[in-house]
Design a protein around this motif. Sequence first.
Motif: not given
Length: 284
Positions: A20-22, A34-38, A188-195, A216-227
């Motif tokens: 929803e936030k996205l 940044t898109e969250l993985p489906t 949010l950190t990744l979005d800021a870095a991209k900007a 991006e590497d950190h984002f992928v890592t935390v997404v995998e851990e959360a999943m």
Amino acid sequence: MDSFSKFTQNVSTNWSPFAEKLASEKLTNNAEVTELPTDYVALEQRYEAVRHATQSLVRLTRSYTAPPTNFDVQALQQQFTTLTSKIGGKRDAEAVAAAQRKEEESMPNTVQHAIARASLDVSERVGLEEPLGAALFKFGSIEEKVGNEKIRQDRCIHAKFIEPMAATLESGVALAQNARKEVASARLTLDAAKAVFKSAKPVHADAARRDVESAEDHFVTVVEEAMRLMRAIVESPAPLRHLSDFVAAQLAFHKEAAALLEDLAPEIEEIQVTQEALYRHENK
């Protein structure tokens, strides 16, 4: 089926806060988001359903196994005290009520036990030689046994359902919740870095690009851990085992209570039929 469809619709529309936030950010902000993985969003919906159900079941089951409130017991006592006062006078009724309060301090506290105590007290006052007194004595004795079975059931449910399910909320679910917060922060950190990279001058482009790659590497890592943590909650067989224990405890209680009441029912009915016959004979 309609109610289940509404439930699943509520899950998909209400239980994906990151999605929803996205969506809202895409509508209101021209910055790259940044898109969250489906797979992540789909898993989050399932996880939220399980988390919500676990919280609700623990809360409701605590109420189910909790002793009656003082108000409930006092109301029941008042009803039986009123009956006693009509039979034996106000002073005797007050004495019975005082005895009840003193006795309750050292006796189990279930609705069945409260009914049993009141029934036995009134039966003694009425007299066991009277049909009502005899019936109340039998009824109170059985209700006390039913109350003991209720306590046994509640202890079993508390040990085999409430405690482990609450532990899941305090451990596994808490870890998953923290991991989801990490995902939101990393995104949010990744979005800021991209900007920054998008608007960086050539002299700073390489450094900004490395920041994006690191984010991006950190984002992928935390997404995998959360999943991983959410999947552990969603796919765990433990809740089914706890639910099976809950059902077994209820079944044992109701079986025993039914057996006790089945033995009592014909005895009460016999007293009632006999008394009714005598009453009709004497009032012809």
